[in-house]
Write a protein that holds these residues in place. Sequence first.
Motif, PDB file in Angstrom:
ATOM      1  N   LEU A   1      63.274  54.450 -29.308  1.00  0.00           N
ATOM      2  CA  LEU A   1      61.855  54.693 -29.577  1.00  0.00           C
ATOM      3  C   LEU A   1      61.402  55.971 -28.878  1.00  0.00           C
ATOM      4  O   LEU A   1      61.598  56.124 -27.667  1.00  0.00           O
ATOM      5  N   ALA A   2      60.799  56.870 -29.635  1.00  0.00           N
ATOM      6  CA  ALA A   2      60.191  58.088 -29.072  1.00  0.00           C
ATOM      7  C   ALA A   2      58.885  57.689 -28.371  1.00  0.00           C
ATOM      8  O   ALA A   2      58.366  56.592 -28.607  1.00  0.00           O
ATOM      9  N   PRO A   3      58.330  58.585 -27.533  1.00  0.00           N
ATOM     10  CA  PRO A   3      57.112  58.220 -26.785  1.00  0.00           C
ATOM     11  C   PRO A   3      55.997  57.665 -27.675  1.00  0.00           C
ATOM     12  O   PRO A   3      55.368  56.658 -27.322  1.00  0.00           O
ATOM     13  N   ASP A   4      55.747  58.288 -28.835  1.00  0.00           N
ATOM     14  CA  ASP A   4      54.642  57.810 -29.686  1.00  0.00           C
ATOM     15  C   ASP A   4      54.918  56.406 -30.215  1.00  0.00           C
ATOM     16  O   ASP A   4      54.008  55.580 -30.310  1.00  0.00           O
ATOM     17  N   GLU A   5      56.174  56.141 -30.567  1.00  0.00           N
ATOM     18  CA  GLU A   5      56.510  54.791 -31.057  1.00  0.00           C
ATOM     19  C   GLU A   5      56.372  53.768 -29.936  1.00  0.00           C
ATOM     20  O   GLU A   5      55.945  52.632 -30.146  1.00  0.00           O
ATOM     21  N   LEU A   6      56.765  54.187 -28.731  1.00  0.00           N
ATOM     22  CA  LEU A   6      56.619  53.283 -27.577  1.00  0.00           C
ATOM     23  C   LEU A   6      55.156  52.903 -27.391  1.00  0.00           C
ATOM     24  O   LEU A   6      54.824  51.742 -27.172  1.00  0.00           O
ATOM     25  N   ARG A   7      54.280  53.906 -27.499  1.00  0.00           N
ATOM     26  CA  ARG A   7      52.838  53.653 -27.284  1.00  0.00           C
ATOM     27  C   ARG A   7      52.305  52.704 -28.349  1.00  0.00           C
ATOM     28  O   ARG A   7      51.492  51.827 -28.050  1.00  0.00           O
ATOM     29  N   VAL A   8      52.778  52.851 -29.588  1.00  0.00           N
ATOM     30  CA  VAL A   8      52.268  52.002 -30.671  1.00  0.00           C
ATOM     31  C   VAL A   8      52.834  50.586 -30.556  1.00  0.00           C
ATOM     32  O   VAL A   8      52.112  49.590 -30.632  1.00  0.00           O
ATOM     33  N   ASN A   9      54.148  50.504 -30.317  1.00  0.00           N
ATOM     34  CA  ASN A   9      54.798  49.174 -30.320  1.00  0.00           C
ATOM     35  C   ASN A   9      54.574  48.393 -29.030  1.00  0.00           C
ATOM     36  O   ASN A   9      54.619  47.170 -29.039  1.00  0.00           O
ATOM     37  N   HIS A  10      54.361  49.110 -27.937  1.00  0.00           N
ATOM     38  CA  HIS A  10      54.231  48.433 -26.634  1.00  0.00           C
ATOM     39  C   HIS A  10      53.002  48.993 -25.909  1.00  0.00           C
ATOM     40  O   HIS A  10      53.120  49.689 -24.892  1.00  0.00           O
ATOM     41  N   PRO A  11      51.815  48.673 -26.443  1.00  0.00           N
ATOM     42  CA  PRO A  11      50.592  49.323 -25.950  1.00  0.00           C
ATOM     43  C   PRO A  11      50.258  48.990 -24.509  1.00  0.00           C
ATOM     44  O   PRO A  11      49.456  49.679 -23.886  1.00  0.00           O
ATOM     45  N   GLN A  12      50.878  47.968 -23.929  1.00  0.00           N
ATOM     46  CA  GLN A  12      50.586  47.621 -22.524  1.00  0.00           C
ATOM     47  C   GLN A  12      51.137  48.678 -21.571  1.00  0.00           C
ATOM     48  O   GLN A  12      50.638  48.843 -20.453  1.00  0.00           O
ATOM     49  N   LEU A  13      52.220  49.374 -21.985  1.00  0.00           N
ATOM     50  CA  LEU A  13      52.912  50.289 -21.071  1.00  0.00           C
ATOM     51  C   LEU A  13      52.259  51.661 -21.054  1.00  0.00           C
ATOM     52  O   LEU A  13      51.927  52.206 -22.116  1.00  0.00           O
ATOM     53  N   ALA A  14      52.103  52.230 -19.857  1.00  0.00           N
ATOM     54  CA  ALA A  14      51.699  53.632 -19.753  1.00  0.00           C
ATOM     55  C   ALA A  14      52.946  54.470 -20.018  1.00  0.00           C
ATOM     56  O   ALA A  14      53.956  54.310 -19.326  1.00  0.00           O
ATOM     57  N   VAL A  15      52.887  55.327 -21.005  1.00  0.00           N
ATOM     58  CA  VAL A  15      54.087  56.064 -21.444  1.00  0.00           C
ATOM     59  C   VAL A  15      53.850  57.557 -21.257  1.00  0.00           C
ATOM     60  O   VAL A  15      52.816  58.075 -21.674  1.00  0.00           O
ATOM     61  N   SER A  16      54.819  58.234 -20.647  1.00  0.00           N
ATOM     62  CA  SER A  16      54.673  59.695 -20.533  1.00  0.00           C
ATOM     63  C   SER A  16      55.492  60.351 -21.645  1.00  0.00           C
ATOM     64  O   SER A  16      56.342  59.698 -22.270  1.00  0.00           O
TER      65      SER A  16
END
Length: 403
Positions: free
Chosen positions: A123-138
């Motif tokens: 998962l790229a950062p944007d996908e991480l943010r969409v799929n796992h919105p609880q995590l703060a992603v850089s």
Amino acid sequence: MHLLGTGLLRIAVVGLGAIGSQVLWQLSRRPDVDVHGFESSYPGHPEAGAGGESRLYRNFETDDPAYEPVIHRADALWRELEVATARRLRCPTGVLLTGDHASPQLQRALESADRSGKPSRTLAPDELRVNHPQLAVSDTDIGLWDPQGGVIRPELTVSATVGLATGNGAVVHDFTRVTSVDGAGDGVRVRTSDGARTFDRVVIACGGWTTTLRPDLRDTVVVRRLTSAWFHGEDDDYLRGMVPFMRTAPSYCYGIPAGGGSTIKLGLGFNDHHPVPDPDAVARTPAPEEAERFSWIVDDVLPGLQRRPVRMSTYLESYTTSMHDYIGFDRQLPGVVLLTGFSGHGFKVSPAIGEIGAQLATQGESDIDVGFLRDAPPVFDIVDPETGRTTHNHIVSSRPPET
Ligand SMILES: Cc1cc2nc3c(=O)[nH]c(=O)nc-3n(C[C@H](O)[C@H](O)[C@H](O)COP(=O)(O)OP(=O)(O)OC[C@H]3O[C@@H](n4cnc5c(N)ncnc54)[C@H](O)[C@@H]3O)c2cc1C
């Protein structure tokens, strides 16, 4: 030496935790073995290395590719164990590995996923943010989704596995602490508060009590007290859909949803765990200030959590200086196999380690070659064998070295 007139090999297993329970089960399946297990508490108790209701089960190796055959064998044995016990010992939730894309652990996990033939998704950062919105992603973070990973029920696994073994004829001595293991003629004598018995072979799997029983290993194995902390979200929706995760870098931590989804259990890395000179004298109730060690996770990783935990508990684990398991024959006592130093990652592979330990005890060698464990370089040094104080361990580090 065999038990007089029976042709059976008498084997004792000392410690029935994550590893000893699996050794007991494997030995109980062999018609040529009479196996006894000794446990100072009861199988499935929450105070050693197997407490806290959950463990991550990951398919992709983050540290050493040489572990991969052990992980694959463990997966097969987990399935067998779940059929034999008719219990769900692993919950198939999937597991997310995340962290800085350049982190060596994450890079090794990506390679391990490729080799494994198991499903996975990067998962790229944007996908991480969409799929796992609880995590703060850089923007430098990536994710590796392991859909066949999940969450182990550790105490249930231990008690159910010991139950299988007793069903096969294993004898379990619970609330029986082994106080010494020494040579006795051709055999090995095991002393307990109830007296002494002699066996042909002994397997020692004492986890955090390894160096209590065997102080000579204090230059090789250290014991740490690990604190887990359970947190609520700031609102009821925050943890909805949260998955178990492990973050490798820049700072190590992991989280496992709990309490029917209303809390998450958080864990830290090696440097945030206290050295343990004496496991029987460990402070079992964490001081409220210990909660502060988790604050950076709320700040940097899961910003929707309440700042203070609702519960904290402590556990014990044994570590080797290379963070690779100590599996092999005792240097001093023929007939004794030592299984220790599982360094925070032993549960997921415990069925395979149990099989390896049983094979070493009965055949003198194991199907899987574990020679790589001995060759692994140290990642920290033991500064004081008496207190268990070490140098900084950069491999699973939740914080930088103290200056
Ligand atoms: C908080 C925490 C989180 C972890 N997370 C993960 C994870 O997510 N995934 C993973 O794979 N691994 C994880 N681990 C690691 C894993 O749980 C350990 O590697 C594993 O429990 C070690 O097994 P063991 O058998 O060596 O020790 P234990 O499970 O501690 O068992 C040792 C047993 O020996 C008994 N004993 C000790 N001395 C004696 C004696 N003299 N006589 C009789 N009995 C004795 C003890 O009572 C105990 O029951 C974690 C560990 C901890 C503590």
